[in-house]
Design a protein around this motif. Structure first.
Motif, PDB file in Angstrom:
ATOM      1  N   ASP A   1      70.692  31.013  49.206  1.00 33.51           N
ATOM      2  CA  ASP A   1      70.090  29.705  49.448  1.00 33.51           C
ATOM      3  C   ASP A   1      69.843  28.936  48.153  1.00 33.51           C
ATOM      4  O   ASP A   1      69.554  27.750  48.187  1.00 33.51           O
ATOM      5  N   SER A   2      69.948  29.616  47.033  1.00 38.12           N
ATOM      6  CA  SER A   2      69.700  28.981  45.751  1.00 38.12           C
ATOM      7  C   SER A   2      70.913  28.195  45.274  1.00 38.12           C
ATOM      8  O   SER A   2      72.049  28.670  45.340  1.00 38.12           O
ATOM      9  N   PHE A   3      70.668  27.003  44.772  1.00 39.59           N
ATOM     10  CA  PHE A   3      71.716  26.202  44.142  1.00 39.59           C
ATOM     11  C   PHE A   3      72.342  26.978  42.987  1.00 39.59           C
ATOM     12  O   PHE A   3      73.516  26.846  42.679  1.00 39.59           O
ATOM     13  N   TRP A   4      71.535  27.813  42.343  1.00 35.00           N
ATOM     14  CA  TRP A   4      71.962  28.547  41.156  1.00 35.00           C
ATOM     15  C   TRP A   4      72.605  29.900  41.476  1.00 35.00           C
ATOM     16  O   TRP A   4      72.941  30.655  40.570  1.00 35.00           O
ATOM     17  N   HIS A   5      72.797  30.222  42.747  1.00 34.83           N
ATOM     18  CA  HIS A   5      73.335  31.522  43.146  1.00 34.83           C
ATOM     19  C   HIS A   5      74.652  31.870  42.436  1.00 34.83           C
ATOM     20  O   HIS A   5      74.775  32.985  41.909  1.00 34.83           O
ATOM     21  N   PRO A   6      75.645  30.980  42.378  1.00 40.20           N
ATOM     22  CA  PRO A   6      76.894  31.349  41.685  1.00 40.20           C
ATOM     23  C   PRO A   6      76.665  31.657  40.205  1.00 40.20           C
ATOM     24  O   PRO A   6      77.237  32.607  39.669  1.00 40.20           O
ATOM     25  N   TYR A   7      75.807  30.885  39.558  1.00 38.07           N
ATOM     26  CA  TYR A   7      75.519  31.134  38.141  1.00 38.07           C
ATOM     27  C   TYR A   7      74.804  32.471  37.959  1.00 38.07           C
ATOM     28  O   TYR A   7      75.195  33.289  37.118  1.00 38.07           O
ATOM     29  N   ILE A   8      73.781  32.699  38.743  1.00 35.20           N
ATOM     30  CA  ILE A   8      73.011  33.941  38.620  1.00 35.20           C
ATOM     31  C   ILE A   8      73.905  35.145  38.919  1.00 35.20           C
ATOM     32  O   ILE A   8      73.803  36.176  38.262  1.00 35.20           O
ATOM     33  N   GLY A   9      74.811  34.987  39.874  1.00 37.30           N
ATOM     34  CA  GLY A   9      75.754  36.066  40.178  1.00 37.30           C
ATOM     35  C   GLY A   9      76.706  36.372  39.039  1.00 37.30           C
ATOM     36  O   GLY A   9      77.252  37.471  38.956  1.00 37.30           O
ATOM     37  N   SER A  10      76.900  35.414  38.142  1.00 33.70           N
ATOM     38  CA  SER A  10      77.819  35.627  37.017  1.00 33.70           C
ATOM     39  C   SER A  10      77.141  36.291  35.820  1.00 33.70           C
ATOM     40  O   SER A  10      77.804  36.714  34.888  1.00 33.70           O
ATOM     41  N   LEU A  11      75.806  36.382  35.847  1.00 30.53           N
ATOM     42  CA  LEU A  11      75.086  36.989  34.730  1.00 30.53           C
ATOM     43  C   LEU A  11      75.300  38.496  34.706  1.00 30.53           C
ATOM     44  O   LEU A  11      75.414  39.124  35.758  1.00 30.53           O
ATOM     45  N   PRO A  12      75.351  39.095  33.516  1.00 32.67           N
ATOM     46  CA  PRO A  12      75.562  40.544  33.445  1.00 32.67           C
ATOM     47  C   PRO A  12      74.389  41.310  34.039  1.00 32.67           C
ATOM     48  O   PRO A  12      73.239  40.905  33.909  1.00 32.67           O
TER      49      PRO A  12
END
Length: 109
Positions: A47-58
Motif C-alpha cells: 500500500d506504500s507509494f515507496w514499496h518498489p523503492y523499499i523492496g530494492s534496498l539491501p
C-alpha cells in the motif's frame, strides 16, 4: 530541472509522519527520523507509494561493517584497526554513540 517533492523522502516530510511525531527532534538525529519514516512505509507493505523503492534496498547489513565493528565499545574488525587515531575513527565513534542513544530513546517511546 527539479525533482518533485512528492518523489523525495525529506526530513520535513519524515517529521510529519505518524511514527516520527513523538520523537525528539534534536540536531544530529536526522538519520533516526528518516529511518523511522522508512520503517513506517515498509510496514505499509504494497500500500506504500515507496514499496518498489523499499523492496530494492539491501536486506543484508554487511555494508554497515564499520558501525558493526565498533559495537560493544571497541574496534573488533581488522579493517577497522587501520582507522585507529584517525578522524574516521572519531566520526565512527560519534555515529555509533548517536545511533545507540536514538535506539534507547525509541525503546522508551
Amino acid at each position: 530541472f527539479r525533482i518533485p517533492e512528492r518523489l523525495l523522502i525529506t526530513l520535513p516530510a519524515a517529521s510529519e509522519s505518524a511514527i516520527c511525531r513523538g520523537l525528539p527532534k534534536s540536531e544530529g538525529r536526522e538519520h533516526t527520523l528518516l529511518a523511522c519514516r522508512l520503517l513506517e512505509e515498509k510496514g505499509r507493505g504494497e500500500d506504500s507509494f515507496w514499496h518498489p523503492y523499499i523492496g530494492s534496498l539491501p536486506r543484508d547489513t554487511a555494508g554497515l561493517l564499520l558501525l558493526q565493528s565498533y559495537a560493544g565499545g571497541s574496534l573488533r574488525v581488522s579493517a577497522a584497526r587501520e582507522l585507529r587515531g584517525t578522524l574516521a575513527e572519531h566520526e565512527l565513534r560519534h555515529l555509533y554513540q548517536s545511533v545507540k542513544e536514538d535506539y534507547e530513546e525509541l525503546c522508551q517511546a
